[in-house]
Design a protein around this motif. Structure first.
Motif, short mmCIF file in Angstrom:
data_model
loop_
_atom_site.label_atom_id
_atom_site.label_comp_id
_atom_site.label_asym_id
_atom_site.label_seq_id
_atom_site.Cartn_x
_atom_site.Cartn_y
_atom_site.Cartn_z
N LYS A 103 5.50 1.16 -77.82
CA LYS A 103 5.89 1.39 -79.06
C LYS A 103 6.61 2.46 -79.69
CE LYS A 103 2.19 -2.25 -80.36
NZ LYS A 103 1.19 -2.51 -81.18
N SER A 104 6.25 3.48 -79.26
CA SER A 104 6.66 4.70 -79.65
C SER A 104 8.56 4.80 -79.02
CB SER A 104 6.12 6.12 -79.36
OG SER A 104 6.31 6.36 -78.07
N ARG A 105 8.36 4.35 -77.95
CA ARG A 105 9.72 4.22 -77.33
C ARG A 105 10.08 5.57 -76.50
NH1 ARG A 105 13.06 0.42 -76.89
NH2 ARG A 105 14.88 1.48 -76.92
N VAL A 111 14.71 9.29 -71.13
CA VAL A 111 15.42 8.97 -70.08
C VAL A 111 16.88 8.89 -70.59
CG1 VAL A 111 16.55 6.96 -68.65
CG2 VAL A 111 13.91 7.59 -68.70
N LYS A 112 17.07 8.23 -71.81
CA LYS A 112 18.52 8.00 -72.37
C LYS A 112 19.24 9.00 -73.22
CE LYS A 112 17.84 2.87 -71.89
NZ LYS A 112 17.47 1.51 -72.44
N GLU A 113 18.25 9.63 -73.85
CA GLU A 113 18.93 10.72 -74.56
C GLU A 113 18.49 12.11 -74.10
OE1 GLU A 113 17.53 10.31 -78.88
OE2 GLU A 113 17.45 7.97 -78.62
N MET A 114 17.32 12.35 -73.21
CA MET A 114 17.35 13.43 -72.83
C MET A 114 17.76 13.87 -71.50
SD MET A 114 13.75 14.60 -74.80
CE MET A 114 13.49 16.16 -73.88
N GLY A 115 17.96 12.74 -70.61
CA GLY A 115 18.54 12.64 -69.19
C GLY A 115 17.39 13.28 -68.50
N VAL A 116 16.16 12.66 -68.80
CA VAL A 116 14.91 13.00 -67.81
C VAL A 116 14.90 11.76 -67.04
CG1 VAL A 116 12.46 13.29 -67.91
CG2 VAL A 116 13.89 14.32 -69.72
N ILE A 143 2.60 -7.68 -75.67
CA ILE A 143 3.40 -6.47 -75.21
C ILE A 143 4.49 -6.44 -74.27
CG2 ILE A 143 3.24 -3.86 -75.07
CD1 ILE A 143 1.85 -4.75 -77.39
N GLN A 144 4.19 -7.12 -73.30
CA GLN A 144 5.33 -7.32 -72.21
C GLN A 144 5.66 -6.09 -71.91
OE1 GLN A 144 8.43 -9.85 -73.70
NE2 GLN A 144 7.17 -11.69 -73.15
N GLY A 145 4.40 -5.31 -71.31
CA GLY A 145 4.62 -4.03 -71.16
C GLY A 145 5.48 -3.63 -69.81
N GLU A 146 5.25 -4.26 -68.71
CA GLU A 146 6.19 -4.06 -67.73
C GLU A 146 7.69 -3.82 -67.79
OE1 GLU A 146 5.00 -5.20 -63.98
OE2 GLU A 146 2.81 -5.38 -64.07
N GLU A 147 7.87 -5.03 -68.58
CA GLU A 147 9.53 -5.16 -68.94
C GLU A 147 9.98 -4.18 -69.73
OE1 GLU A 147 6.99 -7.72 -69.07
OE2 GLU A 147 7.42 -8.70 -67.27
N ALA A 148 9.16 -3.80 -70.60
CA ALA A 148 9.36 -2.68 -71.67
C ALA A 148 9.69 -1.38 -70.87
CB ALA A 148 8.62 -2.53 -72.74
N ILE A 149 8.80 -1.16 -70.03
CA ILE A 149 8.86 0.24 -69.25
C ILE A 149 9.99 0.09 -68.41
CG2 ILE A 149 7.75 1.74 -68.03
CD1 ILE A 149 5.28 0.94 -69.14
N LYS A 150 10.03 -0.85 -67.65
CA LYS A 150 11.11 -0.98 -66.47
C LYS A 150 12.54 -0.86 -67.27
CE LYS A 150 8.54 -3.57 -63.12
NZ LYS A 150 8.28 -4.94 -62.52
N ASN A 151 12.80 -1.32 -68.58
CA ASN A 151 14.23 -1.05 -69.16
C ASN A 151 14.35 0.37 -69.39
OD1 ASN A 151 14.37 -4.01 -69.50
ND2 ASN A 151 13.62 -4.06 -71.22
N CYS A 152 13.42 1.29 -69.13
CA CYS A 152 13.72 2.61 -69.59
C CYS A 152 13.53 3.49 -68.58
CB CYS A 152 12.77 3.14 -70.64
SG CYS A 152 13.55 2.29 -72.24
N VAL A 153 12.54 3.29 -67.54
CA VAL A 153 12.29 4.31 -66.62
C VAL A 153 13.05 4.09 -65.33
CG1 VAL A 153 10.13 4.95 -67.74
CG2 VAL A 153 10.22 3.27 -65.72
#
Length: 173
Positions: A103-105, A111-116, A143-153
C-alpha cells in the motif's frame, strides 16, 4: 581466504515486523524448545502460541516489543542503487507486513526511483497455523499482493517451508 567486512548491515533487537510502527505484543511459543521457540508471533491465534497457553485459555506468555513496518525500515536503511534481500518468516504476520509495504508502494519507489534491486523470499503460514483463512484470502483476493509485488521487484519467491541454517547445523552436529 579472509572474510570481507560487512557494511550497511542493521540489527534491530527487540523489534518485530508489523503493519504499524510502534509498541506491540509478541506472544511467545514456550513449547518448541528444540526449534528455538520458532512459533512466537504477534498473531495470538498462531497454533504454537495457542498450544503454549494454559490449555488454550489465554496467553500469559507475552512481551512488549517495538513494531516496525517494512516501509520505515527500508526508508531508513536502503541506499540508492543498492541491493536489498528481504527474508520473511514471521509466523503469520507476513500478510500484514507486506500489505502495508504494498500500500505504501515502497518496493516501486526503491526499484523505479532509486535504482535498488529488491529480492524477497518469504514463508507464508497457512490457515492451519493461523487458525483462520482470512489473512491469506485478504492477501490473495483483496490486496492481490503477489501481483503488486511482482510488478515492482526483481525477485519474489514464496516458500512453503524454510529450514533455517542453524537448525540444519544443530541437528547434524
Amino acid at each position: 581466504m579472509s572474510p570481507r567486512p560487512v557494511n550497511h548491515l542493521h540489527f534491530l533487537t527487540e523489534h518485530v515486523g508489523t503493519a504499524i510502527d510502534g509498541p506491540t505484543t509478541l506472544f511467545l511459543d514456550t513449547i518448541n524448545v528444540k526449534q528455538n521457540f520458532w512459533g512466537s508471533s504477534i498473531i495470538q491465534s498462531h497454533s504454537d502460541v495457542h498450544k503454549s497457553s494454559s490449555g488454550g485459555k489465554g496467553n500469559n506468555n507475552k512481551v512488549g516489543v517495538m513494531g516496525i513496518t517494512l516501509t520505515k525500515l527500508l526508508k531508513q536503511t536502503v541506499l540508492s542503487a543498492g541491493h536489498v534481500i528481504i527474508k520473511i518468516d514471521i509466523e503469520g504476520a507476513e500478510y500484514q507486513l507486506l500489505e502495508e509495504a504494498v500500500k505504501s508502494r515502497i518496493f516501486c519507489l526503491l526499484v523505479k526511483e532509486m535504482g535498488v534491486t529488491v529480492d524477497i523470499i518469504g514463508e507464508f503460514h497457512w490457515d492451519e497455523t493461523l487458525g483462520s483463512k482470512e489473512p491469506r484470502n485478504r492477501w490473495e483476493n483483496t490486496i492481490q499482493g503477489e501481483e503488486a509485488i511482482k510488478n515492482c521487484v526483481a525477485s519474489y519467491q514464496v516458500l512453503k517451508s524454510i529450514i533455517p541454517i542453524w537448525w540444519l547445523i544443530s541437528e547434524s552436529s
